[in-house]
Design a protein around this motif. Structure first.
Motif, short mmCIF file in Angstrom:
data_model
loop_
_atom_site.label_atom_id
_atom_site.label_comp_id
_atom_site.label_asym_id
_atom_site.label_seq_id
_atom_site.Cartn_x
_atom_site.Cartn_y
_atom_site.Cartn_z
N LYS A 101 -15.18 -5.06 0.57
CA LYS A 101 -13.99 -5.86 0.29
C LYS A 101 -13.58 -5.73 -1.17
O LYS A 101 -12.39 -5.58 -1.48
N ALA A 102 -14.53 -5.75 -2.07
CA ALA A 102 -14.22 -5.60 -3.50
C ALA A 102 -13.57 -4.25 -3.79
O ALA A 102 -12.61 -4.17 -4.56
N ILE A 103 -14.07 -3.20 -3.16
CA ILE A 103 -13.50 -1.86 -3.34
C ILE A 103 -12.04 -1.85 -2.88
O ILE A 103 -11.17 -1.31 -3.57
N SER A 107 -8.20 -1.94 -5.40
CA SER A 107 -7.11 -0.97 -5.26
C SER A 107 -5.88 -1.59 -4.60
O SER A 107 -4.97 -0.87 -4.19
N ASN A 108 -5.86 -2.92 -4.50
CA ASN A 108 -4.73 -3.63 -3.90
C ASN A 108 -4.38 -3.13 -2.50
O ASN A 108 -3.21 -3.00 -2.13
N ILE A 109 -5.40 -2.86 -1.71
CA ILE A 109 -5.22 -2.36 -0.36
C ILE A 109 -4.73 -3.48 0.55
O ILE A 109 -5.27 -4.59 0.54
N THR A 110 -3.72 -3.17 1.34
CA THR A 110 -3.22 -4.12 2.35
C THR A 110 -3.33 -3.55 3.76
O THR A 110 -3.35 -4.29 4.73
N ASN A 111 -3.40 -2.21 3.87
CA ASN A 111 -3.50 -1.53 5.17
C ASN A 111 -4.79 -0.71 5.21
O ASN A 111 -5.10 -0.02 4.24
N ALA A 125 -16.78 -4.50 14.82
CA ALA A 125 -17.10 -5.49 13.78
C ALA A 125 -16.22 -5.31 12.54
O ALA A 125 -15.68 -6.29 12.01
N VAL A 126 -16.07 -4.09 12.06
CA VAL A 126 -15.29 -3.88 10.83
C VAL A 126 -13.81 -4.15 11.07
O VAL A 126 -13.12 -4.69 10.20
N THR A 127 -13.31 -3.84 12.26
CA THR A 127 -11.89 -4.07 12.56
C THR A 127 -11.60 -5.57 12.61
O THR A 127 -10.62 -6.05 12.03
N ARG A 128 -12.45 -6.30 13.30
CA ARG A 128 -12.24 -7.75 13.39
C ARG A 128 -12.37 -8.40 12.01
O ARG A 128 -11.58 -9.27 11.65
N ALA A 129 -13.35 -7.98 11.24
CA ALA A 129 -13.54 -8.55 9.90
C ALA A 129 -12.36 -8.21 9.00
O ALA A 129 -11.85 -9.07 8.28
N ALA A 130 -11.92 -6.96 9.03
CA ALA A 130 -10.78 -6.54 8.20
C ALA A 130 -9.54 -7.35 8.55
O ALA A 130 -8.81 -7.81 7.67
N SER A 131 -9.31 -7.53 9.84
CA SER A 131 -8.17 -8.34 10.28
C SER A 131 -8.32 -9.79 9.80
O SER A 131 -7.36 -10.38 9.30
N ASP A 132 -9.51 -10.34 9.93
CA ASP A 132 -9.75 -11.71 9.48
C ASP A 132 -9.53 -11.86 7.97
O ASP A 132 -9.11 -12.91 7.50
N TYR A 133 -9.81 -10.80 7.21
CA TYR A 133 -9.56 -10.82 5.77
C TYR A 133 -8.09 -10.61 5.42
O TYR A 133 -7.71 -10.66 4.25
N GLY A 134 -7.27 -10.32 6.41
CA GLY A 134 -5.83 -10.20 6.18
C GLY A 134 -5.31 -8.78 6.03
O GLY A 134 -4.13 -8.59 5.74
N TYR A 173 -6.14 -7.55 17.02
CA TYR A 173 -6.76 -7.20 15.74
C TYR A 173 -6.22 -5.95 15.07
O TYR A 173 -6.33 -5.82 13.85
N ALA A 174 -5.70 -5.00 15.83
CA ALA A 174 -5.34 -3.71 15.24
C ALA A 174 -4.23 -3.03 16.00
O ALA A 174 -4.01 -3.29 17.18
N ASN A 175 -3.56 -2.15 15.29
CA ASN A 175 -2.60 -1.25 15.91
C ASN A 175 -3.42 -0.02 16.32
O ASN A 175 -3.78 0.79 15.47
N VAL A 176 -3.75 0.07 17.59
CA VAL A 176 -4.61 1.15 18.09
C VAL A 176 -3.73 2.31 18.54
O VAL A 176 -2.89 2.14 19.42
N GLN A 177 -3.94 3.47 17.90
CA GLN A 177 -3.10 4.63 18.13
C GLN A 177 -3.94 5.90 18.19
O GLN A 177 -5.12 5.89 17.87
N THR A 178 -3.28 7.00 18.54
CA THR A 178 -3.94 8.30 18.45
C THR A 178 -3.96 8.75 16.99
O THR A 178 -3.19 8.25 16.16
#
Length: 186
Positions: A101-103, A107-111, A125-134, A173-178
């Motif tokens: 999260k700090a990394i 870098s002001n990451i939003t996506n 796990a990482v997808t759900r956590a990332a979504s929960d963090y905004g 939680y995510a935009n799931v794409q190819t």
């Protein structure tokens, strides 16, 4: 996509059936790695933040990803470059007890674009956590690999386990794409 990071989860040698002595080969790991490499190459061209996450189990006799083994090494096709971040985790969620999260926040990451393995564990796990963090999550389903699972006597083939997790993550939680769809957005 501005303010975007690519997060590559656990594409390590023990998951590759093509690697001699791999401890935990997954279904379609090689295909997932090929698609990940396409996304990684474009992310490098566009100077996106890149984070390689690597798992090592702690304790005696780990089932795979034992510390200091060839199996725990990131696959050579996806070897991190010097300017790319690396995170070592000892559990399922790449945010838990790591500086991921700090990394991203530095870098002001939003996506975040998420790829790797295993779909029904660390990717979930990482997808759900990332979504929960905004973070806005983009998940390349064909750049993820998994294995067969079993619960309470019910055996689930890897492709069905993968589809179930991707469907659940795409619900909220995510935009799931190819990979190809994600490449067009980078």
């Amino acid at each position: 996509m501005e303010n975007t990071a690519l997060i590559i989860i656990d594409l390590q040698n023990d998951y590759f059936g093509s690697i001699k002595d791999a401890k935990w080969p997954l279904y379609k790991t090689e295909e997932a790695a090929e698609n990940t490499l396409k996304i990684l190459t474009k992310a490098r061209e566009k100077n996106l933040k890149i984070v390689h996450v690597r798992h090592e189990f702690q304790g005696d006799n780990p089932p795979f990803f034992a510390p200091n083994t060839k199996g725990s090494t990131i696959h050579e096709s996806l070897t991190p470059k010097e300017n790319e971040s690396q995170v070592l985790k000892n559990g399922v969620n790449a945010f838990l007890n790591t500086d991921l999260k700090a990394i991203l926040d530095e870098s002001n990451i939003t996506n975040v674009i998420i790829v790797g393995a295993m779909s029904y564990m660390c990717i979930d796990a990482v997808t759900r956590a990332a979504s929960d963090y905004g973070y806005n999550c983009f998940l390349a389903h064909d750049a993820c690999a998994t294995s067969n699972i079993e619960f309470n006597g019910v055996k689930v083939e890897a492709k069905l386990a993968h589809a179930t997790i991707m469907a659940a993550l795409s619900f909220a939680y995510a935009n799931v794409q190819t990979s190809e769809e994600i490449l067009k957005q980078i």
